[in-house]
Design an enzyme around this catalytic site. Structure first.
Site, PDB file in Angstrom:
ATOM      1  CD1 TRP A   1       2.899  -6.800   2.055  1.00 55.22           C
ATOM      2  CD2 TRP A   1       1.148  -8.189   2.143  1.00 55.22           C
ATOM      3  NE1 TRP A   1       1.946  -6.235   2.883  1.00 55.22           N
ATOM      4  CE2 TRP A   1       0.872  -7.069   2.959  1.00 55.22           C
ATOM      5  CE3 TRP A   1       0.195  -9.210   2.057  1.00 55.22           C
ATOM      6  CZ2 TRP A   1      -0.316  -6.927   3.665  1.00 55.22           C
ATOM      7  CZ3 TRP A   1      -1.005  -9.078   2.754  1.00 55.22           C
ATOM      8  CH2 TRP A   1      -1.240  -7.944   3.554  1.00 55.22           C
TER       9      TRP A   1
ATOM     10  CE  LYS B   1      10.910  -3.563  -3.069  1.00 55.51           C
ATOM     11  NZ  LYS B   1      10.592  -4.797  -2.277  1.00 55.51           N
TER      12      LYS B   1
ATOM     13  CD  GLU C   1      -3.578   0.168  -6.291  1.00 58.47           C
ATOM     14  OE1 GLU C   1      -4.179   0.833  -5.411  1.00 58.47           O
ATOM     15  OE2 GLU C   1      -3.282  -1.011  -6.170  1.00 58.47           O
TER      16      GLU C   1
ATOM     17  CB  CYS D   1      -5.660  -1.177  -2.222  1.00 59.04           C
ATOM     18  SG  CYS D   1      -5.546  -1.861  -3.894  1.00 59.04           S
TER      19      CYS D   1
ATOM     20  CD  GLU E   1      -5.701   0.369   2.532  1.00 62.39           C
ATOM     21  OE1 GLU E   1      -6.044  -0.142   1.456  1.00 62.39           O
ATOM     22  OE2 GLU E   1      -4.637   0.996   2.670  1.00 62.39           O
TER      23      GLU E   1
END
Length: 493
Positions: A162, A186, A262, A296, A393
């Site tokens: 997203w 998707k 990824e 990321c 993260e």
């Protein structure tokens, strides 16, 4: 100027809300729908068809039926389609930027930057499509000939996150088209609108029916599960969290699917005492605050040499404090909301844990009151090395600062993570740059640069940050198989 509600409504009304299967927009097979919300206000932006397992398999049917003809389509034809799409996206750059701002929350100037960055994958792979070379040579013993050619891997499942609604689609769809693969895309249920507009643009650019099929939905597993279990699928490309990637890898093993993963990151941002601190702060802001930290590649751990840590932290905190949270369509906004309330809760839990462990919130440290899911830009000082925030993260506008004394310690701290995607290094010493780059376990290193992503460069990581590369000449290879043809000695009797 600030975007008017009428402009927003006009744009939203132009976005297809159905499923794209075999070149046609259609409702879900069961009539199901789901809502897309504005994270800055919580209000509903649009209602989309929600794909079922039956719809997902219908999309794979279309991709499979189109694969043979698409694979034989000349590379120049595929290249021209990508180039026309690039031109159309440029013409509609403001539409794409505003749509991303509405559904994802990033400020409009930043969304415009994503349009420019994401669209470069269309141009880059339009050029790579006609340069996907094989090779021809003689065997070492000097008799037979070796012919190596590249062929499309076949129907692909592309699962996008997203946080970069356009760029994550273009850097998968671009090379797949260039290589001659058909696709089931998707998009994330939180930000599917950009993919809908992107797919409509590709159809207008001349992409044949069935080559790209788009199935958004409220249940990811209802879509990916049956498609990955079908023997007609040849590849899955996923960008998202490491836990989800691990589950997909297990599912992919059953049909021995080609995979590109990824996954998560925990990027260190290393500042040595010889660095230009003003430039380091500028780079830190870019590496941390791109996408509100929801990336990321975002700098997650700021490792600063102890002799300059106080000065760097003071300057960094001042720059973070100067940011102005607000809805991305407002002129004054320089940082948008987080994507949803649970994301904001997760960020605050990490901050609270760090403060309880002894860290100090130099600026920020709290959710912001009012509509939307805003969190104050935050710098934490005196963060202990065993704090949870340094191992997870963050995915938010929070920068924990810790210190090191020597180059060896900096390398050890940087590598103290299961992740290995992006890393950043600020120093005036080029020899140190090479030494550190060779020893840190990351797929990408930014040297005196806070933003390093580029369509011409291979994007990807090591360890639990995934496998495979997107972008560069490596990007098209992810969608190709290698075929070797052995040719008998032409001089033999």
């Amino acid at each position: 100027m600030t975007i008017t509600p009428e402009r927003e409504a006009e744009l939203l009304a132009s976005v297809p809300t159905g499923l794209l299967i075999n070149g046609q927009w259609r409702d879900a097979s069961d009539g199901g729908t789901f809502d897309v919300h504005d994270p800055a206000t919580g209000k509903v932006l649009a209602t989309l068809a929600s794909a079922t397992s039956e719809d997902a398999l219908a999309a794979l049917d279309a991709a499979d039926a189109a694969q043979a003809e698409w694979a034989l389509t000349p590379a120049r034809t595929r290249s021209d389609i990508l180039r026309r799409a690039f031109d159309l996206i440029n013409e509609r750059a403001e539409d794409f930027a505003l749509l991303m701002t509405l559904e994802m929350g990033k400020p409009l100037p930043e969304a415009r930057g994503e349009v420019a960055y994401g669209n470069e994958f269309m141009r880059w792979f339009s050029e790579e499509a006609v340069r996907d070379y094989g090779r021809y040579l003689t065997t070492p013993e000097g008799k037979n000939k070796i012919l190596v050619q590249h062929k499309p891997v076949g129907p692909c499942l592309l699962i996008t996150p997203w946080n970069f609604p356009l760029a994550m689609a273009t850097r998968k769809v671009g090379p797949a088209i260039a290589a001659g693969c058909t696709m089931v895309l998707k998009p994330a249920k939180l930000t599917p609108l950009t993919s809908q507009l992107f797919a409509a643009t590709l159809l207008e650019a001349g992409l044949p029916a069935g080559v790209l099929n788009v199935v958004a939905g409220k249940s990811a597993s209802a879509i990916s599960g049956p498609v990955m279990a079908d023997s007609r699928l040849r590849k899955v490309s996923f960008t998202g969290s490491t836990p989800v990637g691990q589950r997909l890898l297990k599912d992919a093993a059953d049909n021995v699917l080609r995979t590109s993963m990824e996954l998560g990151g925990n990027a260190p941002f290393i500042v040595f005492e010889d660095a230009d601190l003003d430039k380091a702060v500028e780079g830190a802001m870019a590496a941390k605050m791109r996408n509100m930290g929801e990336a990321c590649t975002a700098a997650n751990r700021f490792l600063v040499q102890d002799t300059v840590a106080d000065e760097f932290t003071e300057k960094f905190a001042a720059a973070m404090k100067a940011l102005r949270p607000g809805r991305g369509t407002e002129d004054s906004s320089t940082v948008g909301p987080l994507i949803e309330s649970s994301a904001r809760d997760d960020v605050h839990a990490l901050v609270s844990d760090a403060v309880a462990a002894g860290a100090v919130a130099i600026t920020g440290g709290e959710p912001l009151a009012g509509d939307g899911y805003f969190y104050a830009p935050t710098v934490l000082g005196n963060v202990p090395n065993d704090a949870q925030i340094l191992s997870e993260e963050i995915f938010g506008p929070v920068a924990p600062v810790t210190t090191f004394a020597t180059e060896e310690e900096a390398i050890r701290l940087a590598n103290a993570s299961e992740y290995g995607l992006a890393s950043y290094l600020y120093t005036a010493d080029y020899n140190r740059m090479f030494r550190v780059a060779e020893q840190i376990e990351f797929g990408m290193v930014g040297f005196n640069a806070g933003v390093i992503s580029n369509a011409a460069a291979p994007f990807g990581g090591v360890k639990q940050s995934g496998m495979g590369r997107e972008g560069g000449s490596e990007g098209i290879a992810e969608y190709s198989t290698v075929q070797y043809i052995g040719i008998g000695d032409p001089y033999a009797d």
